[in-house]
Every structure is written in C-alpha cells, then in structure tokens.
Design a protein around this motif. Structure first.
Motif, PDB file in Angstrom:
ATOM      1  N   VAL A  36       7.643  14.136  35.631  1.00  0.00           N
ATOM      2  CA  VAL A  36       8.058  14.769  34.184  1.00  0.00           C
ATOM      3  C   VAL A  36       9.862  14.952  34.512  1.00  0.00           C
ATOM      4  O   VAL A  36      10.283  14.603  33.560  1.00  0.00           O
ATOM      5  CB  VAL A  36       7.382  15.833  33.453  1.00  0.00           C
ATOM      6  N   ILE A  37       9.919  15.815  35.425  1.00  0.00           N
ATOM      7  CA  ILE A  37      11.322  16.087  35.604  1.00  0.00           C
ATOM      8  C   ILE A  37      12.127  15.155  36.039  1.00  0.00           C
ATOM      9  O   ILE A  37      13.000  14.822  35.161  1.00  0.00           O
ATOM     10  CB  ILE A  37      11.488  17.105  36.683  1.00  0.00           C
ATOM     11  N   ASN A  38      11.810  14.295  36.790  1.00  0.00           N
ATOM     12  CA  ASN A  38      12.567  12.931  37.062  1.00  0.00           C
ATOM     13  C   ASN A  38      12.701  11.928  35.950  1.00  0.00           C
ATOM     14  O   ASN A  38      13.900  11.388  35.600  1.00  0.00           O
ATOM     15  CB  ASN A  38      12.259  12.297  38.401  1.00  0.00           C
ATOM     16  N   GLU A  39      11.587  11.816  35.276  1.00  0.00           N
ATOM     17  CA  GLU A  39      11.658  11.070  34.008  1.00  0.00           C
ATOM     18  C   GLU A  39      12.716  11.495  32.942  1.00  0.00           C
ATOM     19  O   GLU A  39      13.606  10.915  32.300  1.00  0.00           O
ATOM     20  CB  GLU A  39      10.127  10.607  33.491  1.00  0.00           C
ATOM     21  N   TRP A  40      12.365  12.771  32.780  1.00  0.00           N
ATOM     22  CA  TRP A  40      13.657  13.399  31.833  1.00  0.00           C
ATOM     23  C   TRP A  40      14.914  13.309  32.301  1.00  0.00           C
ATOM     24  O   TRP A  40      15.836  12.928  31.537  1.00  0.00           O
ATOM     25  CB  TRP A  40      13.210  14.952  31.736  1.00  0.00           C
ATOM     26  N   MET A  41      15.355  13.665  33.544  1.00  0.00           N
ATOM     27  CA  MET A  41      16.619  13.312  34.030  1.00  0.00           C
ATOM     28  C   MET A  41      17.238  12.175  33.556  1.00  0.00           C
ATOM     29  O   MET A  41      18.501  11.938  33.322  1.00  0.00           O
ATOM     30  CB  MET A  41      16.921  13.886  35.488  1.00  0.00           C
ATOM     31  N   ILE A  42      16.333  10.876  34.106  1.00  0.00           N
ATOM     32  CA  ILE A  42      16.891   9.659  34.128  1.00  0.00           C
ATOM     33  C   ILE A  42      16.918   9.258  32.211  1.00  0.00           C
ATOM     34  O   ILE A  42      17.822   8.701  32.002  1.00  0.00           O
ATOM     35  CB  ILE A  42      15.819   8.608  34.590  1.00  0.00           C
ATOM     36  N   ARG A  43      15.881   9.535  31.446  1.00  0.00           N
ATOM     37  CA  ARG A  43      16.057   9.072  30.138  1.00  0.00           C
ATOM     38  C   ARG A  43      16.842   9.933  29.175  1.00  0.00           C
ATOM     39  O   ARG A  43      17.636   9.253  28.418  1.00  0.00           O
ATOM     40  CB  ARG A  43      14.650   9.168  29.614  1.00  0.00           C
ATOM     41  N   THR A  44      16.789  11.185  29.533  1.00  0.00           N
ATOM     42  CA  THR A  44      17.429  11.825  28.537  1.00  0.00           C
ATOM     43  C   THR A  44      19.014  12.499  29.045  1.00  0.00           C
ATOM     44  O   THR A  44      19.768  12.437  28.296  1.00  0.00           O
ATOM     45  CB  THR A  44      16.761  13.207  28.412  1.00  0.00           C
ATOM     46  N   ALA A  45      19.088  12.621  30.505  1.00  0.00           N
ATOM     47  CA  ALA A  45      20.414  13.093  30.793  1.00  0.00           C
ATOM     48  C   ALA A  45      21.119  12.057  31.511  1.00  0.00           C
ATOM     49  O   ALA A  45      22.227  12.049  31.979  1.00  0.00           O
ATOM     50  CB  ALA A  45      20.279  14.135  31.801  1.00  0.00           C
ATOM     51  N   GLY A  46      20.671  10.740  31.573  1.00  0.00           N
ATOM     52  CA  GLY A  46      21.515   9.642  32.196  1.00  0.00           C
ATOM     53  C   GLY A  46      21.548   9.432  33.698  1.00  0.00           C
ATOM     54  O   GLY A  46      22.502   9.044  34.182  1.00  0.00           O
ATOM     55  N   PHE A  47      20.675  10.403  34.447  1.00  0.00           N
ATOM     56  CA  PHE A  47      20.719  10.649  35.664  1.00  0.00           C
ATOM     57  C   PHE A  47      20.406   9.353  36.548  1.00  0.00           C
ATOM     58  O   PHE A  47      19.432   8.399  35.725  1.00  0.00           O
ATOM     59  CB  PHE A  47      19.788  11.570  36.246  1.00  0.00           C
ATOM     60  N   ASP A  48      21.224   8.648  37.512  1.00  0.00           N
ATOM     61  CA  ASP A  48      21.075   7.562  37.876  1.00  0.00           C
ATOM     62  C   ASP A  48      20.516   7.773  39.454  1.00  0.00           C
ATOM     63  O   ASP A  48      21.444   7.906  40.318  1.00  0.00           O
ATOM     64  CB  ASP A  48      22.209   6.522  38.007  1.00  0.00           C
ATOM     65  N   PRO A  49      19.173   7.818  39.773  1.00  0.00           N
ATOM     66  CA  PRO A  49      18.806   7.962  41.176  1.00  0.00           C
ATOM     67  C   PRO A  49      19.042   6.961  42.183  1.00  0.00           C
ATOM     68  O   PRO A  49      19.107   7.219  43.297  1.00  0.00           O
ATOM     69  CB  PRO A  49      17.363   8.335  41.225  1.00  0.00           C
ATOM     70  N   LEU A  50      19.286   5.934  41.881  1.00  0.00           N
ATOM     71  CA  LEU A  50      19.335   4.796  42.654  1.00  0.00           C
ATOM     72  C   LEU A  50      20.757   4.522  42.814  1.00  0.00           C
ATOM     73  O   LEU A  50      21.036   3.856  44.041  1.00  0.00           O
ATOM     74  CB  LEU A  50      18.630   3.571  42.021  1.00  0.00           C
ATOM     75  N   GLY A  51      21.739   4.571  42.113  1.00  0.00           N
ATOM     76  CA  GLY A  51      23.088   4.162  42.140  1.00  0.00           C
ATOM     77  C   GLY A  51      24.252   5.256  42.107  1.00  0.00           C
ATOM     78  O   GLY A  51      25.415   4.983  42.285  1.00  0.00           O
TER      79      GLY A  51
END
Length: 137
Positions: A36-51
């Motif tokens: 849930v934390i990482n999904e929120w960061m990616i979807r809502t905050a625009g966090f890019d864990p891969l690049g």
C-alpha cells in the motif's frame, strides 16, 4: 479509526494468505503495508522506483496485531505520515476488517537514498508535496 488515516485502500485476502491456524499469517500484514505504501508513492506521488535517482529503503518496520482476519475477508488499509524528515518518512498504517474491527496497526520507516551511492538524499518535489498531504498533527 477511519478519521485517523488520510488515505484508504481496500485489499482482498487470498486463499493462500491463511496459515495452518486458519487466519492470515503475520507476514501478509507486512506485505500489505509495503504494498500500500509503495503503490501510493507510485500512483499518487509520482515516485519512480525503477528509474528515479532515489530509492526508498525500509530501515524499520513494526506491527501490533489486534484481531484475526481470514480469507475471504477484505482488509481496509489506512495510511498516514507520522513524521516527514529531510530524507526519511515514518508511515503509519491501520488495518481494519470489513466488519470494522481493527486488525493491526504498524509503521514503516523509509530512508531515501541515491540509487548508485546508497547515501541519504533529500525527499523533494512532488513526492515530498504528496507526503505532506498525509502528515497528521
């Protein structure tokens, strides 16, 4: 309880989540927090864990179990930011069974580090702005 967390996501339990005791195994609670934390960061905050230049590393996690939950229950996972530092964030999580029973409460601490250096970096921009909206007083 519901008002204590600023973001909520409903997650179904799966057949394989139950252990030999007939309830969702403790490792599933940690996986739900992380997801849930990482999904929120990616979807809502625009966090890019891969690049992106920075990655978020978990340096601490904790969970207190309050009640059992079993397949096929759904779990509502609440999320808030308990503390937003320069390079770290303390996520606070509440898990509620579909009947309103508090199942678990926990926290996760992420430190943001440079992808290559693995040294702490400042949380900036859209990610920080989005996190700020989840900070509770």
């Amino acid at each position: 309880m519901k008002g204590d967390y600023l973001y909520w996501e409903t997650v179904p339990t799966r057949w394989k989540d139950n252990d030999v005791y007939g309830h969702v195994n403790n490792v599933v609670h940690y996986a739900l927090m992380d997801t849930v934390i990482n999904e929120w960061m990616i979807r809502t905050a625009g966090f890019d864990p891969l690049g992106g230049d920075a990655i978020a590393m978990c340096v601490e996690s904790h969970c207190v179990y309050k009640a059992e939950v079993s397949f096929p229950d759904t779990i509502e996972v609440g999320l808030r930011v308990g503390k937003l530092g320069r390079s770290s964030v303390r996520w606070e999580i509440g898990m509620v069974r579909s009947d309103g029973t508090l199942v678990a409460e926990g926290h996760f601490v992420h430190v943001f580090v440079g992808r290559d250096t693995r040294r702490p970096v400042e949380i900036t921009g859209a990610v920080r702005d989005a996190m700020q909206k989840l900070v509770t007083a």
